[in-house]
Design a protein around this motif. Structure first.
Motif, PDB file in Angstrom:
ATOM      1  N   ASP A 189       0.831  -0.970  -0.065  1.00 43.43           N
ATOM      2  CA  ASP A 189       0.041   0.075   0.019  1.00 43.43           C
ATOM      3  C   ASP A 189       0.774   1.099   0.187  1.00 43.43           C
ATOM      4  O   ASP A 189       1.986   1.374   0.392  1.00 43.43           O
ATOM      5  N   ASP A 190       0.252   2.339  -0.293  1.00 37.55           N
ATOM      6  CA  ASP A 190       0.675   3.700  -0.277  1.00 37.55           C
ATOM      7  C   ASP A 190       1.806   4.245  -1.414  1.00 37.55           C
ATOM      8  O   ASP A 190       2.496   5.258  -1.270  1.00 37.55           O
ATOM      9  N   ALA A 191       1.655   3.442  -2.532  1.00 39.43           N
ATOM     10  CA  ALA A 191       2.579   3.919  -3.646  1.00 39.43           C
ATOM     11  C   ALA A 191       2.316   5.254  -4.198  1.00 39.43           C
ATOM     12  O   ALA A 191       1.207   5.544  -4.408  1.00 39.43           O
ATOM     13  N   GLU A 192       3.143   6.020  -4.568  1.00 41.21           N
ATOM     14  CA  GLU A 192       2.878   7.454  -5.091  1.00 41.21           C
ATOM     15  C   GLU A 192       3.769   7.679  -6.123  1.00 41.21           C
ATOM     16  O   GLU A 192       3.804   8.085  -7.311  1.00 41.21           O
ATOM     17  N   ARG A 193       5.406   7.188  -5.902  1.00 39.07           N
ATOM     18  CA  ARG A 193       6.314   7.616  -6.670  1.00 39.07           C
ATOM     19  C   ARG A 193       7.524   6.571  -6.648  1.00 39.07           C
ATOM     20  O   ARG A 193       7.524   6.007  -5.344  1.00 39.07           O
ATOM     21  N   LEU A 240       0.156  -3.209  -6.322  1.00 38.46           N
ATOM     22  CA  LEU A 240       0.526  -1.912  -5.710  1.00 38.46           C
ATOM     23  C   LEU A 240      -0.458  -0.966  -5.529  1.00 38.46           C
ATOM     24  O   LEU A 240      -1.250  -0.467  -6.401  1.00 38.46           O
ATOM     25  N   ALA A 241      -1.194  -0.818  -4.311  1.00 35.44           N
ATOM     26  CA  ALA A 241      -2.381   0.043  -3.986  1.00 35.44           C
ATOM     27  C   ALA A 241      -1.786   1.563  -4.013  1.00 35.44           C
ATOM     28  O   ALA A 241      -0.924   1.853  -3.117  1.00 35.44           O
ATOM     29  N   THR A 242      -2.209   2.443  -4.988  1.00 30.79           N
ATOM     30  CA  THR A 242      -1.595   3.591  -5.299  1.00 30.79           C
ATOM     31  C   THR A 242      -2.549   4.547  -5.038  1.00 30.79           C
ATOM     32  O   THR A 242      -3.762   4.477  -5.308  1.00 30.79           O
TER      33      THR A 242
END
Ligand SMILES: [Zn+2]
Length: 249
Positions: free
Chosen positions: A28-32, A53-55
């Protein structure tokens, strides 16, 4: 006591019963992109274990999409919209609860879905992973109308979701209360073994793959050491790590 031997024993019981144990991996929590994300994808590539990938849509960057496209087995799910809590500080954090108008929530979720679809193309699946694994009932009811086909929270799934495919996670490798450190081998293995056992004995929905949840941005050495060991042992024991496409379609 839950240890690696106990996991081997449980997987042997699955084989003896003529069934293949199924698992899946959600982070969880991918952004970059980051060093931690690189390490995560390296482990996925090394063991050929698919990574979902929970983005977070609001913060998702084009550079993440570039990185995901180069990876062999990474898919993207939608992690709420901005990962901000909208409840009073005294309550458990929640982005998608009952504290603001439903239309505001559905508007954000729709925008987030459109952004992730454009950024990630085929790697994106319209599956909602609510931040903190909780959301309001009325938000759940609105999801099919917004084009979501799946939902993933925490704990064995209920049989209520008729119009959504619900596949949850059952093990949390982080101990949040103890300061975001590894939950430890014993607790992590106990959560995995318990769900596998409950499935095998028919105490919960046996067709729901056992989900392992990670959070790459807070991994310490303990988590980084646990994952390769988990993948190595389960694969050698004949378990199957599912892709998000397999379980959500
Ligand atoms: Zn989150």
């Amino acid at each position: 006591m839950a240890d690696w031997k106990a996991l081997e024993t449980e997987l042997a019981l699955w084989r003896e019963s003529g069934q293949q144990a199924t698992l899946w991996w959600r982070d969880d929590d991918a952004e970059r992109p980051s060093d931690a994300l690189e390490q995560l994808i390296e482990i996925s590539d090394r063991f050929h274990v698919p990574l979902a990938l929970a983005t977070i849509p609001a913060g998702a960057e084009a550079s993440l999409a570039e990185r995901v496209k180069q990876a062999s087995a990474v898919s993207v799910l939608q992690h709420g919209f901005s990962h901000l809590s909208h409840v009073p500080p005294s309550e458990r954090k929640c982005e998608l609860g009952n504290h603001r108008p439903l239309a505001e929530i559905t508007d954000e979720l729709g925008k987030g879905q459109a952004k992730l679809a454009e950024l990630f193309g085929d790697a994106f699946l319209p599956v909602l992973v609510p931040p903190w694994n909780r959301l309001g009932e009325q938000v759940i009811d609105a999801l099919p109308g917004l084009g979501f086909t799946g939902l993933s929270t925490l704990g064995p799934r209920s049989c209520k979701q008729k119009r959504l495919i619900e596949v949850n996670v059952h093990a949390d490798l982080i101990n949040w209360k103890a300061g975001r450190c590894f939950a430890g081998e014993e607790r992590s293995l106990a959560q995995i073994i318990t769900h596998l056992q409950q499935r095998r004995l028919g105490e919960v929905d046996s067709s729901e793959p056992t989900g392992v949840m990670t959070h790459h941005l807070v991994h310490d050495e303990g988590v980084w050491a646990f994952l390769p060991q988990l993948f190595d042992l389960t694969l050698k024991a004949g378990a199957h790590w599912c892709t998000a496409k397999e379980i959500f379609s």
